[in-house]
Design an enzyme around this catalytic site. Structure first.
Site, short mmCIF file in Angstrom:
data_model
loop_
_atom_site.label_atom_id
_atom_site.label_comp_id
_atom_site.label_asym_id
_atom_site.label_seq_id
_atom_site.Cartn_x
_atom_site.Cartn_y
_atom_site.Cartn_z
N GLN A 221 0.83 -1.20 0.00
CA GLN A 221 0.00 0.00 0.00
C GLN A 221 0.87 1.26 0.00
OE1 GLN A 221 -3.25 -0.43 -0.40
NE2 GLN A 221 -3.78 1.74 -0.47
N ALA A 242 -6.41 4.51 -0.17
CA ALA A 242 -6.18 4.59 1.28
C ALA A 242 -4.71 4.81 1.57
CB ALA A 242 -6.65 3.31 1.94
N SER A 247 -6.04 0.81 4.77
CA SER A 247 -6.71 0.23 3.60
C SER A 247 -7.59 -0.97 3.98
CB SER A 247 -5.67 -0.23 2.58
OG SER A 247 -6.31 -0.97 1.55
N ASP A 256 -11.45 -6.93 -5.27
CA ASP A 256 -11.84 -6.03 -6.36
C ASP A 256 -12.14 -6.92 -7.55
OD1 ASP A 256 -11.46 -3.77 -4.87
OD2 ASP A 256 -9.55 -3.20 -5.79
N GLU A 302 -17.33 2.67 -5.55
CA GLU A 302 -16.50 1.61 -6.16
C GLU A 302 -17.38 0.38 -6.38
OE1 GLU A 302 -12.85 0.84 -4.09
OE2 GLU A 302 -12.14 2.91 -4.33
ZN LIG Z 1 -10.70 -2.17 -3.67
#
Ligand SMILES: [Zn+2]
Length: 334
Positions: A221, A242, A247, A256, A302
């Site tokens: 990240q 994030a 995150s 995702d 999202e």
């Molecule tokens: Zn995501």
């Protein structure tokens, strides 16, 4: 003779009690109800002026005689409000109309009353549900300031957002994702098992779906966030990525999704997305950053980002339409 005196004395005393309540203004029927209470309670009532709501209070199944003082001190409010305030432990000396209305608002958290009132003052918001929702999700605070350390022992219900950090947390039981389901990455075991069951069902119905991002370590990240910072100013990056330690992906409980051959942006228009809208919660997944909740989650919509929270919580969130942030504040954090 002695016995007779005692009897007469008792009779006189009880007649006195009746007289006192009668003097205050209670009817014979009301006195009968009051006298079903303890002597201590009757003494308390006798010290107060006539209370037109008293019968409604006593006759309510939620009436708690031990809290009689508090009910009586709230004279001027109707019985329902007095029962709500006292029974929920919201008692205080003064009440204004806004406070009372807040207390009746869904997902009201009593510890946050001062923050609700301050938010109303600073923003001028009049929709109290919106006030409660924003403050429950800490949106009255600056992002990434005065952050709290998330309780990762909550497992599937741990929270990571712009106010809670999971620091350098690493899920204990990471499972490698089979290439049949997605990219070369890892997920927490329960999430992975729930996901594969869901994906198997989707594919059996002819709907293709593919994991394009899953668990991300703290270090990865750092790299992602820094890469974004090279092209966008931080306040812009913060709306779509994030900061490390904050995150949702670092929980190991996030996927995702894309349609094979597609991308994140087009996922919104796929059969997979339509299917997930209807069924994701049945497998314990929620859409973590919904449309029209940008101001609550602090993230843009999202359509591809699904968080595992377990079936029970996912169903609750699906049915009520609240965010996971608010679920956490109301049911887990407070
Ligand atoms: Zn995501």
């Amino acid at each position: 003779m002695k016995l007779l005196l005692v009897f007469l004395l008792a009779l006189t005393l009880s007649a006195c009690a009746n007289n006192t309540l009668k003097d205050i203004g209670y009817s014979d029927d009301e006195i009968k109800v009051i006298e079903s209470l303890s002597d201590d309670s009757i003494n308390i009532i006798e010290k107060e002026p006539y209370d037109s709501e008293l019968m409604d209070l006593i006759n309510d199944p939620t009436f708690d005689e031990a809290k009689l003082d508090e009910y009586l001190a709230l004279d001027g409010l109707d019985a329902d409000d007095r029962l709500m305030i006292v029974n929920k432990g919201y008692y205080s000396d003064t009440y204004d109309a806004t406070t009372l209305a807040l207390m009746k608002t869904s997902y009201y958290i009593h510890d946050r009353l001062d923050r609700y009132l301050a938010y109303i003052d600073s923003v001028g918001e009049t929709d109290l549900r919106s006030v409660v929702e924003h403050v429950n999700c800490d949106r009255d605070h600056e992002v990434y300031t005065d952050t709290m350390v998330s309780d990762t022992s909550k497992g599937d219900l741990m929270i990571a957002n712009k106010y809670y950090t999971i620091e350098d947390y690493v899920p204990e039981d990471l499972v490698h994702i089979d290439s049949y389901y997605g990219l070369d990455a890892y997920l927490d075991r329960d999430t992975y098992e729930a996901y594969t069951a869901m994906a198997d069902q989707m594919m059996s119905e002819g709907i293709d779906v593919w994991i394009t991002s899953a668990y991300r370590s703290y270090d990865s990240q750092v790299n992602i966030y820094n890469r974004y910072l090279a092209t966008d100013p931080q306040e812009v990056v913060d709306t779509y990525s994030a900061r490390p330690g904050f995150s949702d992906h670092q929980t190991g409980r996030v996927v995702d999704l894309i349609e094979p051959g597609g991308d994140l942006g087009s996922f919104e228009y796929t059969d997979a997305k339509a299917w997930l809208d209807e069924h994701a919660y049945e497998y314990g997944f929620i859409l973590r950053y919904p449309e029209d909740k940008e101001d609550i989650t602090g993230y843009m919509y999202e359509s591809w980002h699904y968080r595992y929270v377990g079936k029970e919580v996912a169903k609750y969130i699906h049915d009520t339409g609240i965010t996971f942030d608010e679920y956490y504040a109301y049911f887990i954090g407070s």
